[in-house]
Design a protein around this motif. Structure first.
Motif, PDB file in Angstrom:
ATOM      1  N   GLY A 175      51.691  51.020  37.399  1.00 28.39           N
ATOM      2  CA  GLY A 175      51.454  51.964  36.311  1.00 28.39           C
ATOM      3  C   GLY A 175      50.415  51.442  35.348  1.00 28.39           C
ATOM      4  N   ILE A 176      50.340  52.065  34.189  1.00 26.14           N
ATOM      5  CA  ILE A 176      49.382  51.682  33.161  1.00 26.14           C
ATOM      6  C   ILE A 176      50.177  51.137  31.970  1.00 26.14           C
ATOM      7  CG2 ILE A 176      49.265  54.016  32.194  1.00 26.14           C
ATOM      8  CD1 ILE A 176      46.221  51.745  32.543  1.00 26.14           C
ATOM      9  N   TYR A 177      49.858  49.910  31.551  1.00 27.10           N
ATOM     10  CA  TYR A 177      50.610  49.213  30.509  1.00 27.10           C
ATOM     11  C   TYR A 177      49.702  48.963  29.300  1.00 27.10           C
ATOM     12  CZ  TYR A 177      54.262  48.257  33.972  1.00 27.10           C
ATOM     13  OH  TYR A 177      55.259  48.382  34.912  1.00 27.10           O
ATOM     14  N   PRO A 178      49.961  49.614  28.168  1.00 27.43           N
ATOM     15  CA  PRO A 178      49.158  49.363  26.968  1.00 27.43           C
ATOM     16  C   PRO A 178      49.542  48.024  26.335  1.00 27.43           C
ATOM     17  CG  PRO A 178      50.874  50.969  26.494  1.00 27.43           C
ATOM     18  CD  PRO A 178      50.963  50.681  27.957  1.00 27.43           C
ATOM     19  N   ILE A 179      48.545  47.251  25.943  1.00 28.99           N
ATOM     20  CA  ILE A 179      48.769  45.941  25.342  1.00 28.99           C
ATOM     21  C   ILE A 179      48.003  45.871  24.026  1.00 28.99           C
ATOM     22  CG2 ILE A 179      48.457  43.438  25.648  1.00 28.99           C
ATOM     23  CD1 ILE A 179      48.647  43.935  28.671  1.00 28.99           C
ATOM     24  N   ASN A 180      48.667  45.456  22.976  1.00 31.03           N
ATOM     25  CA  ASN A 180      48.057  45.303  21.648  1.00 31.03           C
ATOM     26  C   ASN A 180      47.525  46.631  21.088  1.00 31.03           C
ATOM     27  OD1 ASN A 180      48.566  42.497  21.731  1.00 31.03           O
ATOM     28  ND2 ASN A 180      46.651  42.128  22.838  1.00 31.03           N
ATOM     29  N   GLU A 181      48.254  47.714  21.328  1.00 34.17           N
ATOM     30  CA  GLU A 181      47.952  49.029  20.761  1.00 34.17           C
ATOM     31  C   GLU A 181      46.513  49.466  21.038  1.00 34.17           C
ATOM     32  OE1 GLU A 181      48.990  48.973  16.643  1.00 34.17           O
ATOM     33  OE2 GLU A 181      51.099  48.509  17.036  1.00 34.17           O
ATOM     34  N   THR A 202      51.708  37.337  38.569  1.00 33.71           N
ATOM     35  CA  THR A 202      50.375  37.735  38.116  1.00 33.71           C
ATOM     36  C   THR A 202      50.478  38.557  36.832  1.00 33.71           C
ATOM     37  OG1 THR A 202      49.495  37.752  40.367  1.00 33.71           O
ATOM     38  CG2 THR A 202      48.287  39.024  38.724  1.00 33.71           C
ATOM     39  N   TYR A 203      51.374  39.536  36.831  1.00 34.93           N
ATOM     40  CA  TYR A 203      51.515  40.408  35.663  1.00 34.93           C
ATOM     41  C   TYR A 203      51.902  39.623  34.411  1.00 34.93           C
ATOM     42  CZ  TYR A 203      53.741  43.592  32.391  1.00 34.93           C
ATOM     43  OH  TYR A 203      54.117  44.251  31.254  1.00 34.93           O
ATOM     44  N   PHE A 204      52.926  38.797  34.505  1.00 38.89           N
ATOM     45  CA  PHE A 204      53.410  38.110  33.309  1.00 38.89           C
ATOM     46  C   PHE A 204      52.447  37.013  32.853  1.00 38.89           C
ATOM     47  CE2 PHE A 204      57.356  40.138  34.655  1.00 38.89           C
ATOM     48  CZ  PHE A 204      57.770  40.661  33.438  1.00 38.89           C
ATOM     49  N   THR A 205      51.697  36.434  33.781  1.00 38.50           N
ATOM     50  CA  THR A 205      50.674  35.471  33.379  1.00 38.50           C
ATOM     51  C   THR A 205      49.583  36.174  32.574  1.00 38.50           C
ATOM     52  OG1 THR A 205      51.105  34.101  35.324  1.00 38.50           O
ATOM     53  CG2 THR A 205      49.004  33.772  34.200  1.00 38.50           C
ATOM     54  N   LEU A 206      49.100  37.290  33.102  1.00 39.45           N
ATOM     55  CA  LEU A 206      48.088  38.066  32.381  1.00 39.45           C
ATOM     56  C   LEU A 206      48.622  38.565  31.038  1.00 39.45           C
ATOM     57  CD1 LEU A 206      46.569  40.226  35.254  1.00 39.45           C
ATOM     58  CD2 LEU A 206      45.312  38.616  33.817  1.00 39.45           C
ATOM     59  N   GLU A 213      48.304  39.216  25.345  1.00 44.38           N
ATOM     60  CA  GLU A 213      49.009  39.394  24.081  1.00 44.38           C
ATOM     61  C   GLU A 213      48.581  38.341  23.066  1.00 44.38           C
ATOM     62  OE1 GLU A 213      53.193  41.638  25.233  1.00 44.38           O
ATOM     63  OE2 GLU A 213      53.149  39.444  25.127  1.00 44.38           O
ATOM     64  N   ALA A 214      48.421  37.102  23.528  1.00 46.54           N
ATOM     65  CA  ALA A 214      48.001  36.030  22.628  1.00 46.54           C
ATOM     66  C   ALA A 214      46.588  36.262  22.095  1.00 46.54           C
ATOM     67  CB  ALA A 214      48.093  34.687  23.336  1.00 46.54           C
ATOM     68  N   ALA A 249      43.395  32.759  32.581  1.00 43.57           N
ATOM     69  CA  ALA A 249      43.153  32.097  31.303  1.00 43.57           C
ATOM     70  C   ALA A 249      41.759  32.399  30.757  1.00 43.57           C
ATOM     71  CB  ALA A 249      43.345  30.592  31.449  1.00 43.57           C
ATOM     72  N   ASP A 250      40.839  32.755  31.644  1.00 45.46           N
ATOM     73  CA  ASP A 250      39.463  33.029  31.222  1.00 45.46           C
ATOM     74  C   ASP A 250      39.231  34.487  30.829  1.00 45.46           C
ATOM     75  OD1 ASP A 250      38.782  30.382  31.769  1.00 45.46           O
ATOM     76  OD2 ASP A 250      38.294  30.831  33.863  1.00 45.46           O
ATOM     77  N   LEU A 251      40.246  35.340  31.036  1.00 46.96           N
ATOM     78  CA  LEU A 251      40.050  36.769  30.809  1.00 46.96           C
ATOM     79  C   LEU A 251      39.806  37.121  29.333  1.00 46.96           C
ATOM     80  CD1 LEU A 251      39.865  39.552  32.040  1.00 46.96           C
ATOM     81  CD2 LEU A 251      42.366  39.713  31.978  1.00 46.96           C
ATOM     82  N   PRO A 252      40.575  36.561  28.368  1.00 42.39           N
ATOM     83  CA  PRO A 252      40.281  36.907  26.968  1.00 42.39           C
ATOM     84  C   PRO A 252      38.855  36.541  26.551  1.00 42.39           C
ATOM     85  CG  PRO A 252      42.463  35.947  27.134  1.00 42.39           C
ATOM     86  CD  PRO A 252      41.812  35.761  28.470  1.00 42.39           C
ATOM     87  N   GLY A 253      38.380  35.363  26.959  1.00 45.21           N
ATOM     88  CA  GLY A 253      37.019  34.975  26.632  1.00 45.21           C
ATOM     89  C   GLY A 253      35.997  35.887  27.279  1.00 45.21           C
ATOM     90  N   TYR A 254      36.266  36.295  28.518  1.00 43.36           N
ATOM     91  CA  TYR A 254      35.371  37.214  29.225  1.00 43.36           C
ATOM     92  C   TYR A 254      35.261  38.541  28.470  1.00 43.36           C
ATOM     93  CZ  TYR A 254      33.994  40.741  32.648  1.00 43.36           C
ATOM     94  OH  TYR A 254      33.391  41.807  33.275  1.00 43.36           O
TER      95      TYR A 254
END
Length: 444
Positions: A322-328, A344-348, A353-354, A432-437
């Motif tokens: 499905g589609i999961y909204p994160i941080n509004e 994979t899901y909970f790692t992402l 969220e952080a 771990a590199d996704l937020p920076g990307y």
């Protein structure tokens, strides 16, 4: 030893009468072979054949339920010696011990801790299962009071640990209707405890030093009318428990000793190394584990270990696609494609969220496979992505048509663009590199 379904079928009447509850005699034989049916269900077998087949088609380990209601504990009904052969089905119940010699506040504190402990991990809520009340006051009335303080079995399953029938009589008068585990019948008191367990319909723990002695005592209790038994092998050490538990499980799985086909009981606090004993019980066949009060770290470690061991090794843990909204997120937020493998899901989720970056996590159904495995195995395809975008209405949530895919899915980027009409951006391989990307590259 166990018989195969076709060998059992040779002894059945082959009338396909359906009176056993199955459409054919062969279907009945297949259920008998795995211990999922009772030979008594066939009305056309003579007593000798029933005796023959009963010995080889009984459940390998009897399913025993402790407690009543939503939090009741079902243990047993296992079929293999090693988890990788198939899977383990019924996780052991972890029950925290209190003493009737403690103050009311001490008892209530432990009970509340058991009730409120919840470890959220990979989409599951992991909990402790019940309270074990130990008779140490030498006062049956005080024992009954401690049972009542523990909820009487109405909110949490109970184990009653004593050696005095009078103490059990007092406690069961208050909690017997909630099926507490009565611990333990021995060679000295089994007749009195069996009578109590039978009267209240409770499961009964049988305690003896060694498999042979346990088998003899279990037969006596079962013949006296208590079918739901739990075996306590009275180990002298942790290594003794591991060896004895393995011997008992081997006998049950091999059907060499029918009287040992019951779940096992372990007092994890008996050896002065509670954490190690708790882990050993989870790993080596315990059905009911009674432990002293645990620290938060020990509770989390035990519940995590139990989850790992009792997860089907042939079926990855999955989250709902499905589609999961994160941080509004709003309509300009990025859409991040991933798979429904729970890890994979909970790692992402943790990294996103952080980062506090608003985004949509778009999860496709790859049957629980990781990104790399799903790409290699053809489970993550451009068709799946296109269909999932439509199914979950992703286009209605955002005012752009950009899709960020995992780095390991880069070979599919062109095909996904052709199939969906969305512009594909290839993200990093490491979560771990996704937020920076996103901070550097997202410009929708």
């Amino acid at each position: 030893m166990a018989m195969k379904a076709l060998d059992i079928y040779k002894h059945l009447p082959k009338t396909n009468c359906k009176r056993c509850g199955y459409p054919t005699c062969l279907a009945f034989a297949m259920k008998l072979a795995i211990g999922k049916a009772d030979i008594e269900a066939c009305p056309d077998l003579d007593p000798d054949t029933k005796t023959l087949l009963g010995g080889v088609t009984r459940p390998l380990v009897r399913l025993v339920e402790v407690g009543a209601g939503e939090r009741s504990i079902a243990v047993g009904e296992e079929f293999v010696l090693f988890r990788h052969e198939k899977t383990f089905y019924h996780p052991p119940g972890i029950m925290v011990q209190v003493s009737d010699a403690w103050s009311e506040d001490e008892v209530r504190s432990v009970v509340e801790t058991v009730k409120e402990t919840v470890v959220h991990r990979v989409g599951q809520d992991l909990v402790l299962n019940g309270v074990a009340v130990k008779y140490e006051s030498n006062r049956p009335d005080r024992f009954a009071e401690a049972v009542a303080l523990s909820g009487g079995g109405s909110s949490l399953p109970l184990a009653l640990i004593a050696d005095d029938p009078a103490a059990f009589e007092a406690a069961l008068a208050a909690a017997g209707q909630y099926r507490p585990l009565v611990h333990a019948a021995t060679e000295e008191n089994w007749e009195a405890l069996t009578a109590l367990a039978k009267r209240y319909g409770c499961p009964l723990a049988v305690r003896a030093a060694g498999p042979a002695e346990l088998a003899v005592l279990a037969v006596k209790c079962a013949e006296a009318g208590v079918p739901d038994l739990v075996l306590d092998p009275a180990p002298l050490s942790l290594s003794d428990f591991i060896a004895t538990a393995t011997e008992i499980r081997r006998a049950a799985v091999g059907r060499t000793e029918p009287a040992l086909g019951y779940p096992l009981y372990l007092d994890a606090g008996a050896f002065g190394e509670t954490d190690a004993a708790l882990a050993a019980g989870i790993l080596k066949y315990a059905g009911i584990i009674v432990t002293l009060p645990l620290s938060p770290a020990s509770r989390g470690a035990a519940l995590t270990l139990r989850q790992n061991i009792y997860t089907d090794p042939q079926k990855p843990i999955q989250v709902m696609p499905g589609i999961y909204p994160i941080n509004e997120p709003g309509p300009a937020a990025p859409v991040l494609l991933t798979v429904n493998f729970s890890l994979t899901y909970f790692t992402l989720l943790g990294y996103l969220e952080a980062s506090r970056i608003p985004c949509y996590l778009f999860i496709a159904d790859t049957e629980g496979l990781s990104v790399l495995t799903a790409v290699a195995g053809g489970k993550l395809t451009e068709t799946l992505v296109a269909d999932s975008l439509k199914k979950f209405g992703v286009a209605e949530l955002v005012d752009h048509r950009f899709l960020v895919i995992p780095g390991y899915a880069a070979p599919l980027s062109g095909k996904i663009e052709d199939a969906t009409g969305w512009k594909v951006l290839v993200g990093p391989r490491d979560a771990a590199d996704l937020p920076g990307y996103l901070e550097k590259e997202w410009k929708a």
